[in-house]
Design a protein around this motif. Structure first.
Motif, PDB file in Angstrom:
ATOM      1  N   ARG A   1       0.849  -1.192   0.000  1.00  0.00           N
ATOM      2  CA  ARG A   1       0.000   0.000   0.000  1.00  0.00           C
ATOM      3  C   ARG A   1       0.887   1.246   0.000  1.00  0.00           C
ATOM      4  N   PHE A   2       2.032   1.097  -0.646  1.00  0.00           N
ATOM      5  CA  PHE A   2       2.985   2.169  -0.905  1.00  0.00           C
ATOM      6  C   PHE A   2       3.572   2.751   0.383  1.00  0.00           C
ATOM      7  N   ALA A   3       4.567   2.030   0.897  1.00  0.00           N
ATOM      8  CA  ALA A   3       5.351   2.472   2.035  1.00  0.00           C
ATOM      9  C   ALA A   3       6.817   2.468   1.617  1.00  0.00           C
ATOM     10  N   TYR A   4       7.608   3.333   2.256  1.00  0.00           N
ATOM     11  CA  TYR A   4       9.013   3.500   1.888  1.00  0.00           C
ATOM     12  C   TYR A   4       9.836   3.698   3.152  1.00  0.00           C
ATOM     13  N   ALA A   5      11.047   3.137   3.158  1.00  0.00           N
ATOM     14  CA  ALA A   5      11.933   3.257   4.309  1.00  0.00           C
ATOM     15  C   ALA A   5      13.337   3.587   3.845  1.00  0.00           C
ATOM     16  N   TYR A   6      14.048   4.386   4.642  1.00  0.00           N
ATOM     17  CA  TYR A   6      15.391   4.840   4.313  1.00  0.00           C
ATOM     18  C   TYR A   6      16.295   4.772   5.533  1.00  0.00           C
ATOM     19  N   ALA A   7      17.583   4.577   5.287  1.00  0.00           N
ATOM     20  CA  ALA A   7      18.574   4.636   6.353  1.00  0.00           C
ATOM     21  C   ALA A   7      19.861   5.178   5.777  1.00  0.00           C
ATOM     22  N   LEU A   8      20.505   6.059   6.529  1.00  0.00           N
ATOM     23  CA  LEU A   8      21.831   6.556   6.133  1.00  0.00           C
ATOM     24  C   LEU A   8      22.880   5.947   7.040  1.00  0.00           C
ATOM     25  N   LEU A   9      23.878   5.320   6.422  1.00  0.00           N
ATOM     26  CA  LEU A   9      24.982   4.693   7.138  1.00  0.00           C
ATOM     27  C   LEU A   9      26.277   5.400   6.783  1.00  0.00           C
ATOM     28  N   THR A  10      27.184   5.484   7.746  1.00  0.00           N
ATOM     29  CA  THR A  10      28.517   6.044   7.495  1.00  0.00           C
ATOM     30  C   THR A  10      29.566   5.019   7.848  1.00  0.00           C
TER      31      THR A  10
END
Length: 377
Positions: free
Chosen positions: A366-375
């Protein structure tokens, strides 16, 4: 609040890679006929090999929880044993049963003593939600470590006896490949496997990755269900659950097969995806040129060029040379794909201290999005 580091990444891919020519032998033909849509779907998704928890004699070798258990065990050594795990957080869109939960079943196979478990439901984003729960637990000091996983075992869902008929309207598929995104499409895309990460509040190992932030966005308030299983979509868009149908209708209506509303998919998946990406990077004052490695989970290479064009339209273009993908080799492992991509990048020898890695995971349920920034530390 504590800092949180990914100190280890592991994967488990069952058996041997399966080529395009072997797929139908493994999954079976529908009504005794070779699929007319297979070559079109494969040409567009550009997947060359994938993995099935099915051996060469047709026997199932692992269920989902067993795949996940193997990935978790691969994280462990003399310095960190399975008995040291304080939190087990496991995401999947293909649990082996409705109850008990997926994480409970994985814990049962691990046999590693008392610990906290978490089982986020959903589709591909469930793997990222598993990671975020572990991230928040370690960051808040509730636990000193967390093992987070993403996995799928969809091959048994894709066996020929699950489907009543193959994709129709081949001529239309040739003109517009996105129309192949339905039950038959999923057969030639999905793959089995599992990935796992170890989160701790102190950096350890050769190249730990610091989790800078994680963000999630849902568009369910704007768009009806697109990919679904365990129900039937009515003409008005309402998703009627399997439990409201008499049992003799479950098979007749293929209520437990995965399906997609291809019109909704084509209209929304990329536009909403880039809109959410823009929200995430602007919130954290991150510029596209600051991203050294962009790991987008996509179900098909068919979407790659159009995703890039949508990024250009919305002003968040990430240069091609910074994209990292392995879909062609491992297939679409759903909730496990982002873990499997990250594991390959970590062990590639390409990373250097200070590199920024952006994880990007959509799901069309049902159109979900996830993000993560790693260093890279």
């Amino acid at each position: 609040m504590k800092d949180v580091y990914i100190n280890k990444v592991s994967i488990f891919l069952p058996n041997r890679p399966i080529s395009n020519d072997e797929m139908e032998e493994k999954l079976g033909t529908i009504n005794g006929k070779t699929s007319k849509g297979r070559r079109i779907v494969l040409r567009n998704n550009q997947i060359k090999t994938r993995y099935y928890a099915i051996d060469d004699d047709g026997n199932i070798t692992h269920n989902n929880a067993q795949l996940t258990k193997e990935a978790v065990v691969a994280l462990c050594d003399q310095d960190f044993k399975t008995e040291d795990i304080e939190l087990l957080s496991c995401g999947t869109s293909s649990p082996d049963q409705i109850l008990p939960s997926h994480a409970a079943m994985v814990h049962g196979f691990l046999q590693n003593g008392n610990l906290e478990i978490n089982s986020p439901s959903g589709a591909c984003v469930s793997g990222m939600n598993a990671l975020k729960y572990g991230y928040m637990s370690v960051k808040s000091g509730e636990t000193k470590n967390a093992v987070c996983t993403g996995s799928e075992r969809t091959s048994s869902w894709m066996m020929s006896d699950t489907f009543e008929e193959e994709v129709k309207h081949l001529e239309t598929l040739e003109e517009n490949p996105i129309l192949a995104f339905n039950k038959d499409f999923l057969r030639w895309m999905l793959s089995d496997g599992a990935g796992a990460v170890l989160l701790e509040s102190e950096p350890k190992g050769k190249q730990p990755l610091k989790i800078e932030w994680m963000e999630g966005y849902s568009y369910a308030h704007e768009v009806e269900a697109c990919m679904y299983a365990g129900g039937d979509k009515l003409e008005d868009g309402f998703l009627k659950p399997w439990s409201e149908y008499p049992s003799d209708q479950w098979s007749k209506k293929s209520l437990f097969a995965m399906k997609q509303d291809v019109k909704l998919l084509s209209e929304n998946i990329l536009v909403k995806g880039v809109d959410s990406l823009k929200k995430a990077i602007e919130k954290h004052n991150l510029k596209p040129e600051d991203i050294d490695y962009y790991l987008p989970h996509v179900s098909s290479y068919y979407f790659k060029d159009t995703l890039y064009k949508e990024m250009e339209v919305q002003g968040v273009k990430i240069p091609w040379e910074n994209w990292f993908m392995n879909l062609s080799k491992v297939g679409n492992v759903g909730a496990g794909s982002i873990y499997i991509m990250l594991e390959e990048l970590v062990h590639s020898g390409k990373l250097k201290k200070g590199d920024n890695i952006l994880l990007s995971v959509p799901e069309s349920a049902r159109f979900a999005y996830a993000y993560a920034l790693l260093t890279v530390c």
